[in-house]
Design an enzyme around this catalytic site. Structure first.
Site, PDB file in Angstrom:
ATOM      1  N   ARG A   1     -12.167  14.784  18.302  1.00 10.54           N
ATOM      2  CA  ARG A   1     -11.411  13.771  17.575  1.00 10.54           C
ATOM      3  C   ARG A   1      -9.912  14.036  17.688  1.00 10.54           C
ATOM      4  NH1 ARG A   1     -15.660  11.865  17.872  1.00 10.54           N
ATOM      5  NH2 ARG A   1     -17.078  11.109  16.258  1.00 10.54           N
TER       6      ARG A   1
ATOM      7  N   GLY B   1       0.839  -1.217   0.000  1.00 10.61           N
ATOM      8  CA  GLY B   1       0.000   0.000   0.000  1.00 10.61           C
ATOM      9  C   GLY B   1       0.861   1.249   0.000  1.00 10.61           C
ATOM     10  N   HIS B   2       1.994   1.209  -0.733  1.00  8.36           N
ATOM     11  CA  HIS B   2       2.974   2.305  -0.654  1.00  8.36           C
ATOM     12  C   HIS B   2       2.508   3.590  -1.326  1.00  8.36           C
ATOM     13  CE1 HIS B   2       3.633   0.840  -4.690  1.00  8.36           C
ATOM     14  NE2 HIS B   2       4.338   1.924  -4.954  1.00  8.36           N
TER      15      HIS B   2
ATOM     16  N   LEU C   1      -1.935   7.025   1.853  1.00  2.00           N
ATOM     17  CA  LEU C   1      -1.596   8.057   2.849  1.00  2.00           C
ATOM     18  C   LEU C   1      -0.499   7.566   3.803  1.00  2.00           C
ATOM     19  CD1 LEU C   1      -2.134  10.587   4.645  1.00  2.00           C
ATOM     20  CD2 LEU C   1      -4.138   9.408   5.547  1.00  2.00           C
TER      21      LEU C   1
ATOM     22  N   SER D   1      -7.407  -0.036  13.393  1.00  2.00           N
ATOM     23  CA  SER D   1      -8.087   1.262  13.381  1.00  2.00           C
ATOM     24  C   SER D   1      -8.795   1.556  14.697  1.00  2.00           C
ATOM     25  CB  SER D   1      -9.115   1.260  12.249  1.00  2.00           C
ATOM     26  OG  SER D   1     -10.013   2.315  12.427  1.00  2.00           O
ATOM     27  N   SER D   2      -8.871   2.852  15.022  1.00  2.00           N
ATOM     28  CA  SER D   2      -9.565   3.250  16.257  1.00  2.00           C
ATOM     29  C   SER D   2     -11.071   3.014  16.158  1.00  2.00           C
ATOM     30  CB  SER D   2      -9.276   4.716  16.578  1.00  2.00           C
ATOM     31  OG  SER D   2      -9.695   5.528  15.510  1.00  2.00           O
ATOM     32  N   CYS D   3     -11.582   2.770  14.922  1.00  2.00           N
ATOM     33  CA  CYS D   3     -13.014   2.432  14.763  1.00  2.00           C
ATOM     34  C   CYS D   3     -13.355   1.114  15.460  1.00  2.00           C
ATOM     35  CB  CYS D   3     -13.379   2.272  13.295  1.00  2.00           C
ATOM     36  SG  CYS D   3     -13.185   3.744  12.354  1.00  2.00           S
TER      37      CYS D   3
ATOM     38  N   HIS E   1     -11.975  11.184   4.602  1.00  2.00           N
ATOM     39  CA  HIS E   1     -12.217  11.410   6.031  1.00  2.00           C
ATOM     40  C   HIS E   1     -12.476  12.898   6.290  1.00  2.00           C
ATOM     41  CE1 HIS E   1      -9.960   7.479   6.553  1.00  2.00           C
ATOM     42  NE2 HIS E   1     -11.128   7.272   7.121  1.00  2.00           N
TER      43      HIS E   1
ATOM     44  N   ARG F   1     -13.496  21.273   1.008  1.00  2.00           N
ATOM     45  CA  ARG F   1     -14.710  22.100   1.032  1.00  2.00           C
ATOM     46  C   ARG F   1     -14.375  23.576   1.234  1.00  2.00           C
ATOM     47  NH1 ARG F   1     -19.871  20.493   4.073  1.00  2.00           N
ATOM     48  NH2 ARG F   1     -20.545  22.242   2.805  1.00  2.00           N
TER      49      ARG F   1
ATOM     50  N   ASP G   1     -24.073  13.475  15.005  1.00  2.00           N
ATOM     51  CA  ASP G   1     -22.757  13.885  15.478  1.00  2.00           C
ATOM     52  C   ASP G   1     -21.743  12.741  15.477  1.00  2.00           C
ATOM     53  OD1 ASP G   1     -22.618  16.549  15.944  1.00  2.00           O
ATOM     54  OD2 ASP G   1     -23.204  16.455  18.055  1.00  2.00           O
TER      55      ASP G   1
ATOM     56  N   LYS H   1     -11.017  -5.033  10.697  1.00  2.00           N
ATOM     57  CA  LYS H   1      -9.765  -4.602  11.323  1.00  2.00           C
ATOM     58  C   LYS H   1      -9.519  -5.347  12.642  1.00  2.00           C
ATOM     59  CE  LYS H   1      -8.036  -2.656   8.565  1.00  2.00           C
ATOM     60  NZ  LYS H   1      -6.637  -2.453   8.190  1.00  2.00           N
TER      61      LYS H   1
ATOM     62  N   TYR I   1     -16.176  -2.396   8.528  1.00  2.00           N
ATOM     63  CA  TYR I   1     -14.751  -2.034   8.505  1.00  2.00           C
ATOM     64  C   TYR I   1     -14.107  -2.388   9.855  1.00  2.00           C
ATOM     65  CZ  TYR I   1     -10.685   1.122   8.597  1.00  2.00           C
ATOM     66  OH  TYR I   1      -9.420   1.652   8.726  1.00  2.00           O
TER      67      TYR I   1
HETATM   68  N1  LIG Z   1      -6.376   6.817   7.071  1.00  2.00           N
HETATM   69  C1  LIG Z   1      -6.598   6.667   8.357  1.00  2.00           C
HETATM   70  O1  LIG Z   1      -7.065   7.599   9.041  1.00  2.00           O
HETATM   71  C2  LIG Z   1      -6.282   5.362   9.037  1.00  2.00           C
HETATM   72  C3  LIG Z   1      -6.373   5.331  10.431  1.00  2.00           C
HETATM   73  C4  LIG Z   1      -6.102   4.136  11.073  1.00  2.00           C
HETATM   74  C5  LIG Z   1      -5.755   3.025  10.349  1.00  2.00           C
HETATM   75  N2  LIG Z   1      -5.685   3.064   9.001  1.00  2.00           N
HETATM   76  C6  LIG Z   1      -5.317   1.836   8.286  1.00  2.00           C
HETATM   77  O2  LIG Z   1      -4.077   2.036   7.655  1.00  2.00           O
HETATM   78  C7  LIG Z   1      -4.036   1.355   6.408  1.00  2.00           C
HETATM   79  C8  LIG Z   1      -3.670   2.354   5.316  1.00  2.00           C
HETATM   80  O3  LIG Z   1      -4.629   3.408   5.299  1.00  2.00           O
HETATM   81  P1  LIG Z   1      -4.474   4.654   4.312  1.00  2.00           P
HETATM   82  O4  LIG Z   1      -5.343   5.714   4.834  1.00  2.00           O
HETATM   83  O5  LIG Z   1      -3.037   4.919   4.048  1.00  2.00           O
HETATM   84  O6  LIG Z   1      -5.172   4.054   3.000  1.00  2.00           O
HETATM   85  P2  LIG Z   1      -5.110   4.604   1.509  1.00  2.00           P
HETATM   86  O7  LIG Z   1      -4.535   5.969   1.447  1.00  2.00           O
HETATM   87  O8  LIG Z   1      -6.457   4.380   0.919  1.00  2.00           O
HETATM   88  O9  LIG Z   1      -4.083   3.603   0.807  1.00  2.00           O
HETATM   89  C9  LIG Z   1      -4.387   2.254   0.659  1.00  2.00           C
HETATM   90  C10 LIG Z   1      -3.301   1.586  -0.147  1.00  2.00           C
HETATM   91  O10 LIG Z   1      -3.640   0.205  -0.291  1.00  2.00           O
HETATM   92  C11 LIG Z   1      -3.634  -0.134  -1.692  1.00  2.00           C
HETATM   93  N3  LIG Z   1      -4.633  -1.167  -1.906  1.00  2.00           N
HETATM   94  C12 LIG Z   1      -5.951  -1.121  -1.583  1.00  2.00           C
HETATM   95  N4  LIG Z   1      -6.556  -2.274  -1.928  1.00  2.00           N
HETATM   96  C13 LIG Z   1      -5.590  -3.073  -2.475  1.00  2.00           C
HETATM   97  C14 LIG Z   1      -5.595  -4.380  -3.025  1.00  2.00           C
HETATM   98  N5  LIG Z   1      -6.719  -5.106  -3.058  1.00  2.00           N
HETATM   99  N6  LIG Z   1      -4.422  -4.889  -3.508  1.00  2.00           N
HETATM  100  C15 LIG Z   1      -3.299  -4.151  -3.489  1.00  2.00           C
HETATM  101  N7  LIG Z   1      -3.232  -2.910  -2.963  1.00  2.00           N
HETATM  102  C16 LIG Z   1      -4.364  -2.367  -2.469  1.00  2.00           C
HETATM  103  C17 LIG Z   1      -3.979   1.160  -2.393  1.00  2.00           C
HETATM  104  O11 LIG Z   1      -3.567   1.132  -3.733  1.00  2.00           O
HETATM  105  P3  LIG Z   1      -4.563   1.769  -4.849  1.00  2.00           P
HETATM  106  O12 LIG Z   1      -4.875   3.156  -4.381  1.00  2.00           O
HETATM  107  O13 LIG Z   1      -3.769   1.721  -6.091  1.00  2.00           O
HETATM  108  O14 LIG Z   1      -5.781   0.886  -4.846  1.00  2.00           O
HETATM  109  C18 LIG Z   1      -3.151   2.156  -1.552  1.00  2.00           C
HETATM  110  O15 LIG Z   1      -1.788   2.096  -1.937  1.00  2.00           O
HETATM  111  C19 LIG Z   1      -5.416   0.713   6.219  1.00  2.00           C
HETATM  112  O16 LIG Z   1      -5.330  -0.645   6.556  1.00  2.00           O
HETATM  113  C20 LIG Z   1      -6.302   1.428   7.216  1.00  2.00           C
HETATM  114  O17 LIG Z   1      -7.287   0.576   7.718  1.00  2.00           O
HETATM  115  C21 LIG Z   1      -5.928   4.221   8.322  1.00  2.00           C
END
Ligand SMILES: NC(=O)c1ccc[n+]([C@@H]2O[C@H](COP(=O)([O-])OP(=O)(O)OC[C@H]3O[C@@H](n4cnc5c(N)ncnc54)[C@H](OP(=O)(O)O)[C@@H]3O)[C@@H](O)[C@H]2O)c1
Length: 318
Positions: free
Chosen positions: A211, A11-12, A15, A108-110, A181, A189, A273, A141, A137
């Site tokens: 939050r 997932g490089h 975010l 996740s905190s969810c 988010h 916005r 809310d 997790k 979700y």
């Molecule tokens: N964002 C938050 O606030 C947050 C908070 C707590 C935990 N997390 C956790 O942290 C992790 C990363 O979150 P993020 O916000 O960085 O997510 P993100 O920005 O949506 O990035 C997700 C990454 O995973 C890749 N991906 C998704 N589905 C895939 C699949 N089936 N096969 C291969 N690659 C796939 C995406 O590639 P493509 O874009 O090319 O599909 C992207 O590189 C998640 O597991 C999430 O649950 C996130």
């Protein structure tokens, strides 16, 4: 872990994943392994197994998954569960089989109960029902986190480290108001309201819920500290937050100020809310010696700048 260790970041482009890549690059790590979604579908068990056989990673950061805001969660709960369960199942199994030394999984905190003592300690997990709007979700997790603990228990090792970051923000965030988010959606916005000269922006709810937000660079920094440090005495999972929360009203005012939007903020109190407060108790990670370092306002400013730059790259007029 040394500078030539083979480190796979799944997932490089996302975010958190892109932030981990930046941290590894600036830390001088030369053997970072990545594969785009197009080249490696992580829900495909056989493809994941082959990838691990070919690339033989020693460390894994699992930052791939399906994430999104409330509307996405409500519209695609089956997809959220399917994708996250399959990715976690496949990557953990392949990592175990490959004898990976350490793996970090982002939960996740969810996952915490909707009604949870604040700040939320890791011991409160499974003590109540998570927020219903993101239940699919959250359950996916919880399963990933528990799978890490199950591997550690069954094989008497502590190689799989489940980390629970609070709401992340930073470059490469999703700024779509429908699927993103709250923080990134608000940036967009206010930016659009400023561009169109809108006299006011109406936001959902009362603005009172509190939050906690953590910059993705702080998450990446903690991730590296865990990969490099001695984690054998730590109790898992590990909350990852800044310890500071803001009301949505304070957040909105801070973003409006960073964006330079001078119009009025209005609150549509007919809209829900959500949970009144979501603050993590990150004492386990603090006792390990890690501290967040990104200043919130500076993080907002650089995130907004990244948004402007990415729009300019796409040829979108501000
Ligand atoms: N964002 C938050 O606030 C947050 C908070 C707590 C935990 N997390 C956790 O942290 C992790 C990363 O979150 P993020 O916000 O960085 O997510 P993100 O920005 O949506 O990035 C997700 C990454 O995973 C890749 N991906 C998704 N589905 C895939 C699949 N089936 N096969 C291969 N690659 C796939 C995406 O590639 P493509 O874009 O090319 O599909 C992207 O590189 C998640 O597991 C999430 O649950 C996130």
């Amino acid at each position: 872990m040394d500078e030539s260790s083979r480190i796979y970041v799944a997932g490089h482009t996302g975010l958190i994943g892109s932030s981990v890549i930046r941290a590894l690059e600036s830390g001088g790590f030369t053997n970072v392994i990545t594969a785009s979604h197009r080249d490696l579908e992580l829900t495909d068990a056989l493809a994941v197994e082959r990838f691990f056989d070919n690339r033989n990673p020693e460390y894994v950061v699992l930052a791939a998954g399906r994430v999104g805001g409330i509307v996405e969660n409500q519209t695609y709960p089956a997809d959220f569960m399917n994708t996250n369960l399959a990715i976690q199942l496949n990557v953990l199994r392949a990592a175990h089989r490959a004898g990976v030394r350490k793996l970090i999984l982002f939960a996740s905190s969810c996952m915490y109960p909707r009604e949870c003592p604040q700040p939320m300690p890791e011991t409160a997990l499974f003590s109540g029902y998570p927020e219903p709007t993101s239940l699919a979700y959250a359950v996916s997790k919880l399963a990933g986190m528990q799978m890490c603990l199950a591997y550690n228990q069954q094989y008497g090792e502590k190689r799989f480290i489940p980390v629970i970051p609070n709401s992340a923000f930073g470059p490469n965030d999703n700024f779509d108001p429908k699927s993103g988010h709250v923080l990134s959606a608000l940036i967009r916005r206010f930016h659009e309201a400023k561009a169109t000269g809108a006299p006011s922006v109406t936001l959902w709810g009362s603005g009172n819920p509190r939050r906690e937000f953590i910059h993705a660079d702080d998450i990446a920094d903690a991730c590296l500290a865990l990969l490099e440090g001695d984690t054998s005495q730590l109790q898992f999972p590990l909350n990852l937050g800044t310890g500071k929360d803001f009301s949505i009203r304070e957040l909105a005012e801070a973003i409006a100020s960073v964006v330079g939007y001078a119009g009025k903020l209005e609150w549509d109190t007919s809209k829900p809310d959500g949970a009144p407060r979501k603050l993590l108790d990150s004492s386990r990670l603090l006792a390990f010696g890690w501290r967040p370092s990104v200043d919130f306002t500076a993080g907002l400013k650089s995130t907004y700048q990244w948004y402007l730059d990415s729009m300019a790259t796409q040829g979108v007029q501000p």
